[in-house]
Design a protein around this motif. Structure first.
Motif, PDB file in Angstrom:
ATOM      1  N   THR A 145       0.829  -1.207   0.000  1.00 56.30           N
ATOM      2  CA  THR A 145       0.000   0.000   0.000  1.00 56.30           C
ATOM      3  C   THR A 145       0.864   1.258   0.000  1.00 56.30           C
ATOM      4  O   THR A 145       0.474   2.283  -0.577  1.00 56.30           O
ATOM      5  CB  THR A 145      -0.964   0.007   1.195  1.00 56.30           C
ATOM      6  OG1 THR A 145      -0.239  -0.177   2.428  1.00 56.30           O
ATOM      7  CG2 THR A 145      -2.001  -1.104   1.053  1.00 56.30           C
ATOM      8  N   GLU A 146       2.043   1.226   0.630  1.00 56.35           N
ATOM      9  CA  GLU A 146       2.953   2.374   0.574  1.00 56.35           C
ATOM     10  C   GLU A 146       3.416   2.635  -0.855  1.00 56.35           C
ATOM     11  O   GLU A 146       3.716   3.779  -1.218  1.00 56.35           O
ATOM     12  CB  GLU A 146       4.152   2.141   1.484  1.00 56.35           C
ATOM     13  CG  GLU A 146       3.834   2.275   2.976  1.00 56.35           C
ATOM     14  CD  GLU A 146       5.035   1.988   3.865  1.00 56.35           C
ATOM     15  OE1 GLU A 146       6.030   1.429   3.352  1.00 56.35           O
ATOM     16  OE2 GLU A 146       4.975   2.319   5.066  1.00 56.35           O
ATOM     17  N   LYS A 150      -3.857  -0.779  -4.097  1.00 54.33           N
ATOM     18  CA  LYS A 150      -5.108  -0.468  -3.405  1.00 54.33           C
ATOM     19  C   LYS A 150      -5.955  -1.690  -3.080  1.00 54.33           C
ATOM     20  O   LYS A 150      -7.011  -1.565  -2.455  1.00 54.33           O
ATOM     21  CB  LYS A 150      -5.935   0.513  -4.243  1.00 54.33           C
ATOM     22  CG  LYS A 150      -5.283   1.886  -4.394  1.00 54.33           C
ATOM     23  CD  LYS A 150      -6.182   2.836  -5.151  1.00 54.33           C
ATOM     24  CE  LYS A 150      -5.542   4.213  -5.284  1.00 54.33           C
ATOM     25  NZ  LYS A 150      -5.360   4.857  -3.968  1.00 54.33           N
ATOM     26  N   ARG A 167      -6.758  -1.333   8.599  1.00 52.27           N
ATOM     27  CA  ARG A 167      -7.392  -0.329   7.740  1.00 52.27           C
ATOM     28  C   ARG A 167      -8.171   0.683   8.574  1.00 52.27           C
ATOM     29  O   ARG A 167      -8.089   1.890   8.350  1.00 52.27           O
ATOM     30  CB  ARG A 167      -8.288  -1.054   6.736  1.00 52.27           C
ATOM     31  CG  ARG A 167      -9.077  -0.218   5.792  1.00 52.27           C
ATOM     32  CD  ARG A 167      -9.752  -1.069   4.728  1.00 52.27           C
ATOM     33  NE  ARG A 167     -10.665  -2.073   5.280  1.00 52.27           N
ATOM     34  CZ  ARG A 167     -11.342  -2.946   4.547  1.00 52.27           C
ATOM     35  NH1 ARG A 167     -11.171  -2.966   3.233  1.00 52.27           N
ATOM     36  NH2 ARG A 167     -12.160  -3.812   5.114  1.00 52.27           N
ATOM     37  N   GLY A 170      -5.850   3.094  10.365  1.00 51.41           N
ATOM     38  CA  GLY A 170      -5.019   3.968   9.562  1.00 51.41           C
ATOM     39  C   GLY A 170      -3.624   3.442   9.294  1.00 51.41           C
ATOM     40  O   GLY A 170      -2.775   4.161   8.767  1.00 51.41           O
ATOM     41  N   PRO A 173      -4.180   2.396   4.108  1.00 48.84           N
ATOM     42  CA  PRO A 173      -5.198   3.381   3.730  1.00 48.84           C
ATOM     43  C   PRO A 173      -6.625   2.875   3.880  1.00 48.84           C
ATOM     44  O   PRO A 173      -6.917   1.691   3.656  1.00 48.84           O
ATOM     45  CB  PRO A 173      -4.866   3.670   2.266  1.00 48.84           C
ATOM     46  CG  PRO A 173      -3.405   3.377   2.152  1.00 48.84           C
ATOM     47  CD  PRO A 173      -3.166   2.203   3.051  1.00 48.84           C
ATOM     48  N   THR A 176      -8.301   0.934   1.004  1.00 46.70           N
ATOM     49  CA  THR A 176      -7.767  -0.365   0.581  1.00 46.70           C
ATOM     50  C   THR A 176      -8.892  -1.389   0.566  1.00 46.70           C
ATOM     51  O   THR A 176      -9.675  -1.472   1.511  1.00 46.70           O
ATOM     52  CB  THR A 176      -6.668  -0.841   1.545  1.00 46.70           C
ATOM     53  OG1 THR A 176      -5.638   0.151   1.619  1.00 46.70           O
ATOM     54  CG2 THR A 176      -6.067  -2.163   1.082  1.00 46.70           C
TER      55      THR A 176
END
Length: 322
Positions: A145-146, A150, A167, A170, A173, A176
């Motif tokens: 995700t970094e 997604k 998720r 936080g 994201p 996601t």
């Protein structure tokens, strides 16, 4: 509400058989799924087993040539089998076309030192064995995700719930999406509802479920469903192209997954399997074209979700305690 034309039964050969006095019994309108994707549409498309940037390029080129619309592309070997540069290239290529990219988290039981998966019972299958395996899946999720991924593919209920909590907290994201693998796919409505509540945004069911099974699931859950229209041999090798319109009618909102039977397994992928992987990637797109052509022949191709749509809508979740 979904209009009646979207939930009408479409059957191959229906008009010809009726003319010959061989018509099928009238379908029950109550069998139709009442659910749709947010933003409209009852079906999306997915090309699975796209194992790296080179295979992705083949898929995108063939999809353009054959005019195959794609909502999602998924990879099966795992985040850990790709370099940061490869993931970034895949994110950029799919982002340019507004296609969702889904990468598998790992490690998984079939590739670690546990021997039970190699017995006749298959033991715990692909599930994450022990704390460290769950931690590895979380590491994959954070890293992917970094880098802009997604959608994450999971094969363990504990990993699913952990990533859903991550998720909400936080750590990854909020937008996601979490997708459940066919290798642990639920086979009854109660189990399907549990996966939804654990955080699944789409659930891959085994391709041997009957039409009635799909209707049963849709009576308890509106979470998007993924199904191989043609399944790989290690998932049964089922080919259900002639049922595609009815699968949508019963199972919507439904991702049509274009797999490939009579093809060797390619996970975990490496360059020693390059030619096979590129050839099968290209053929999966052609299989998609065949399925979409059948939909058109059945008059059931008009309710596709808009390209670029990826979110699942409002779903039921278990409460996350503090």
């Amino acid at each position: 509400m979904t209009d009646a034309s979207a939930t009408a039964a479409r059957r191959p050969g229906e008009q010809a058989l009726t003319a010959l006095g061989l018509s099928a019994p009238a379908p029950d309108p109550a069998d139709a799924s009442p659910h749709s994707f947010p933003g409209g549409g009852r079906w999306r498309t997915e090309i699975p087993s796209c194992e790296g940037p080179e295979a992705l390029a083949v898929v995108l080129k063939e999809a353009s040539r054959l005019d195959v619309p794609i909502h999602r592309i998924s990879q099966g070997s795992g985040v850990w089998m790709l370099t940061d540069a490869e993931i970034t290239e895949m994110v950029e290529s799919t982002g340019e076309r507004d296609i969702e990219l889904c990468l598998f988290t790992g490690p998984r039981g079939t590739w670690d030192i546990g021997g039970s998966t190699r017995t006749d019972s298959r033991g715990a299958g692909l599930r994450a064995r022990g704390h460290d395996a769950v931690a590895g899946c979380v590491e994959d999720a954070v890293r992917a995700t970094e880098l802009g991924v997604k959608c994450l593919l999971v094969a363990d209920e504990g990993v699913l719930w952990t990533l859903h909590r991550a998720r909400a907290a936080g750590i990854i994201p909020a937008d996601t999406t979490l997708k459940v693998s066919a290798l642990i796919g639920p086979v009854n409505p109660a189990a399907y509802a549990v996966y939804e509540r654990l955080g699944a945004d789409s659930v891959n069911v085994p391709s041997d479920l009957t039409l009635d099974h799909l209707t049963e699931i849709r009576r308890v859950s509106g979470a998007p469903m993924d199904m191989y229209i043609e399944a790989p041999d290690d998932l049964g090798g089922y080919v259900r192209m002639y049922e595609v319109a009815e699968l949508i009618r019963r199972g919507a909102p439904l991702y049509l997954k274009f797999g490939l039977s009579k093809a060797p397994a390619i996970y975990p992928y490496g360059h020693h399997m390059r030619e096979l992987t590129l050839a099968t990637a290209k053929e999966r797109v052609r299989r998609g074209r065949l399925a979409l052509d059948l939909l058109a022949r059945h008059g059931a191709d008009g309710d596709m979700a808009p390209l670029g749509s990826r979110l699942p809508g409002d779903l039921q979740r278990f409460e996350i305690s503090s």
